[in-house]
Enzyme design. Structure first.
Site, mmCIF file in Angstrom:
data_model
loop_
_atom_site.group_PDB
_atom_site.id
_atom_site.type_symbol
_atom_site.label_atom_id
_atom_site.label_comp_id
_atom_site.label_asym_id
_atom_site.label_seq_id
_atom_site.Cartn_x
_atom_site.Cartn_y
_atom_site.Cartn_z
ATOM 1 N N ASP A 111 0.857 -1.166 0.000
ATOM 2 C CA ASP A 111 0.000 0.000 0.000
ATOM 3 C C ASP A 111 0.906 1.233 0.000
ATOM 4 O O ASP A 111 2.124 1.133 0.123
ATOM 5 C CB ASP A 111 -0.966 -0.039 1.206
ATOM 6 C CG ASP A 111 -2.193 0.829 0.971
ATOM 7 O OD1 ASP A 111 -3.226 0.585 1.609
ATOM 8 O OD2 ASP A 111 -2.114 1.743 0.129
HETATM 9 C C1 GLC Z 1 -4.344 4.309 -0.104
HETATM 10 C C2 GLC Z 1 -5.230 3.143 0.249
HETATM 11 C C3 GLC Z 1 -5.340 2.084 -0.825
HETATM 12 C C4 GLC Z 1 -5.199 2.725 -2.194
HETATM 13 C C5 GLC Z 1 -3.773 3.250 -2.272
HETATM 14 C C6 GLC Z 1 -3.483 3.900 -3.628
HETATM 15 O O1 GLC Z 1 -3.587 4.684 1.010
HETATM 16 O O2 GLC Z 1 -4.954 2.477 1.471
HETATM 17 O O3 GLC Z 1 -6.597 1.432 -0.652
HETATM 18 O O4 GLC Z 1 -5.434 1.775 -3.221
HETATM 19 O O5 GLC Z 1 -3.485 4.182 -1.235
HETATM 20 O O6 GLC Z 1 -4.238 5.065 -3.790
#
Ligand code: GLC
Length: 741
Positions: free
Chosen positions: A265
């Protein structure tokens, strides 16, 4: 490309080029305009040379942008390995659908499937190759802002069902085809169980609890061949998921056989330093690559430290090669080597984005996501010629698409007032804003969290009286009051956990003032989570929960309020009576002292019920359904014999509306070598029953449905007595018993 061609490409790559494939950045380096950020913006500290070796781009969308970035990148790429473009298309691209929590309340897999398929149709011609969705975290704590992203809500089985549906809807049968993208399941694992509902917080539970309630929805998506999975920010058994070898190598790749790409993430590899496990970025890089994380999202940990680790012989190149190969393989499946633009196509964007059929279908799908929580004296549907006073901060407000609709434009959103004008004409509209959405204090929580300048205290007092007077004036001239109220859309979603999950204070005040008129009040509720409604519920005659309903939400709302269709949604997450009950969910344990007489030495509260205000599976209709004649084809099931018990029930529509009813099947294992919940959802059927007609609804019970993780961590069934419940929600059921022998 053939496998051997991919292997020889891998062998041609320098170490820097290999490491580059494991790095994801946003498109700003190649485009002037800022693109969407979903986490802390930080200088990436990646050198120019590495930028032209990265493997993928996040949240750069639009055919023109994607083609521009791809061209600029390939111009300087030695081996011409194309970029992959990844984005969060959570509940729609340009045509925005209801938030996932709302879609899940339809209990209609076709609704959830179609929302995703239309979103992918739009996103694929906008150049998106990978969609960071479905989110299949089981969520039991409404304080957490991200419950709005969960389709299955508090139930494991519902999340499993939707996980399968969404992976197939997103990927189709060929990810390279127009209308399809790669599905990235998230957040692995158990992110929905953050302690106290606080974002990014600790998750801690037994392996048995993890397996019983949280892991199977991810597994379900993997069984449908999801090609990517995203690690979660939280720890699992004391180790951050993103560097947790047991979770990522033993469970995910070993036990589940996942051979796709693992992406961290947003900056989650680097954050293992803040967690206090990785000593520094170099240590974080080593731990993550050892755990099997293939892509580092938006930090320079992999780009700046993997090479050093290889040079120091601390890291074997084979671990990098396996990650790079998975990325090349996916790019090959997307046919990007043949066509680096994928399905990006500006001409097709003009024809597909927000087109008439997408909008019409969105309106139809959206209607099934609304949940009718209350309808005293059948005040709904609104009767012909009733004069409506439309009041509230959501009455003429575009912001009804939820926190993850960052690629949509507000000019495409119809407000409730505009949709009503379409139906009955401007001249008949009695409208007043009634109140600001939030007090200054409530608004400043949002502004502060975004680092924006704060409002001066008391700002709202300047307009409070004026708005209330206007509201009273229009209300006095109407037969009924339709109140459009709810949370601000930035009070839910990522990073928006709240301890008080009630209506904003100014809106509670507005309701109290309007109540003095003693006119019927219908509430249209906008929310990204279950809310505590104790201050207002008894002042309201009807409550239609519309969540954040998206582009066609306003039109769909009037379709329901005027009775063109009966509401049919049911809750996938219960509404607490009070925040103090949280976590609260239907499939709880009996305990040694169940709350039977509400006496002191029982499992109870002195000052509140242990039950929610509206239970899991609850939702009203314009009709009334009567359940009768629960029958079992047998009361014996034989272990290991693959026999089945057919459960049947007759459901009668006693009302005057044709309507859909969600018939639910729950099972309770009365005894186990570990405690078992008082009931568990094991099946549901959504059936249309015409007014005054009845339908026989059947389910099949199999031994597989009775299995659970026992004290020895075996997934088994045990002989014994079981209860079967069939009903309209998790509280109101007919029941019977059977034996597994
Ligand atoms: C965010 C979220 C995730 C998302 C990622 C990219 O922090 O936790 O669900 O897909 O970043 O935007």
């Amino acid at each position: 490309m053939t496998k051997s061609q991919l292997i020889s490409l891998l062998n041609d790559m320098t170490l820097d080029e290999k490491i580059g494939q494991l790095v994801q950045v946003n498109g700003n380096f190649f485009l002037e305009e800022e693109n969407v950020q979903t986490g802390p913006i930080s200088r990436l500290g990646i050198n120019e040379d590495m930028i032209y070796k990265v493997g993928s781009i996040i949240n750069t969308v639009g055919a023109k942008n994607v083609i521009t970035v791809q061209d600029k990148y390939l111009e300087k790429s030695r081996l011409k390995i194309p970029l992959m473009f990844m984005a969060d298309i959570i509940n729609g691209y340009k045509t925005v659908f209801p938030i996932p929590l709302a879609q899940g309340c339809s209990w209609n897999t076709e609704v959830v499937k179609r929302c995703a398929q239309i979103a992918m149709k739009e996103a694929s011609v906008a150049g998106v190759n990978v969609n960071f969705y479905p989110m299949v975290d089981v969520v039991r704590d409404a304080r957490w802002g991200r419950v709005m992203e969960s389709t299955g809500g508090e139930d494991t089985y519902l999340n499993e069902i939707y996980s399968k549906v969404l992976v197939n809807a997103i990927q189709g049968n060929d990810i390279s085809k127009e209308g399809n993208c790669v599905a990235c399941i998230k957040h692995f694992a158990a992110y929905g169980a953050v302690e106290s509902g606080r974002e990014y917080n600790k998750v801690d539970m037994s392996e048995r609890e993890l397996r019983q309630y949280y892991l199977s929805p991810y597994k379900s998506g993997i069984e449908e061949k999801a090609k990517m999975i995203m690690t979660s920010f939280n720890i699992v058994d004391g180790i951050p998921a993103t560097i947790n070898k047991w979770l990522l190598r033993e469970i995910l790749r070993g036990e589940y056989g996942f051979d796709g790409i693992v992406i961290s993430d947003y900056s989650a590899i680097q954050e293992t330093i803040s967690h206090g496990v990785s000593q520094d970025k170099k240590d974080a890089a080593l731990r993550a690559i050892n755990a099997g994380v293939d892509i580092d999202m938006l930090t320079n940990v992999y780009s700046n430290f993997l090479k050093e680790l290889v040079k120091e012989d601390v890291l074997t190149i084979s671990l990098i090669d396996e990650a790079v190969y998975r990325i090349l393989k996916l790019k090959n499946e997307l046919k990007l080597f043949e066509n680096p633009y994928g399905n990006a196509n500006a001409e097709k964007e003009k024809k597909i984005l927000l087109n008439k059929e997408n909008l019409e279908e969105a309106r139809k799908l959206t209607r099934e996501t609304f949940v009718l929580l209350k309808n005293e004296k059948n005040i709904l549907p609104i009767k012909e010629n009733q004069k409506i006073a439309l009041i509230g901060p959501y009455a003429d407000n575009f912001a009804i698409t939820g926190e993850w609709s960052m690629f949509s434009e507000r000019e495409n959103i119809v407000t409730i007032k505009q949709a009503l004008e379409e139906r009955i004409g401007k001249e008949k509209i009695l409208y007043a804003k009634g109140s600001n959405m939030l007090t200054t204090r409530e608004m400043n929580y949002i502004l502060k969290s975004e680092g924006k300048p704060l409002l001066k205290n008391g700002e709202e007092l300047k307009t409070k009286k004026k708005y209330l007077n206007e509201a009273m004036t229009v209300a006095k001239n109407a037969d009924i009051i339709v109140l459009a109220v709810g949370e601000h859309y930035k009070q839910s979603g990522e990073g928006n956990a709240r301890v008080s999950i009630r209506l904003p204070k100014l809106q509670i005040n507005l309701i109290n003032v309007l109540k003095t008129l003693n006119k019927p009040i219908i509430m249209i509720l906008f929310n990204g989570r279950p809310l505590v409604l104790e201050e207002v519920e008894n002042k309201i005659d009807a409550i239609l929960d519309v969540w954040f309903p998206g582009t066609e939400g306003a039109r769909a709302i009037w379709d329901i309020l005027f009775g063109n269709e009966s509401p049919s949604g049911k809750l996938n997450m219960c509404f607490p009576e009070h925040e103090g009950q949280i976590p609260i969910y239907y499939n709880q344990y009996n305990t040694g002292r169940p709350n039977i007489n509400n006496l002191r030495f029982e499992s109870r509260y002195q000052d509140a019920s242990i039950y929610p205000k509206y239970p899991f599976g609850f939702g009203l209709s314009y009709s009334k359904f009567e359940y009768k004649d629960l029958k079992l084809s047998s009361t014996i099931l034989h272990k290991g014999k693959y026999d089945k018990i057919t459960v049947s029930v007759t459901v009668k529509n006693c009302g005057k509306f044709d309507a859909k009813e969600i018939v639910q099947l729950y099972i309770q294992d009365l005894f186990g070598n570990v405690v078992r919940p008082i009931k568990e959802l094991k099946g549901f059927k959504k059936v249309l029953i015409k007014a005054n007609e009845k339908k026989k609804v059947e389910f099949e019970i199999t031994e597989e449905m009775l299995k659970f993780w026992n004290k020895d961590l075996e997934y088994v069934s045990e002989k014994g007595t079981f209860k079967v419940y069939v009903g309209c929600n998790s509280k109101e059921c007919l029941e019977d018993k059977f034996e597994l022998i």
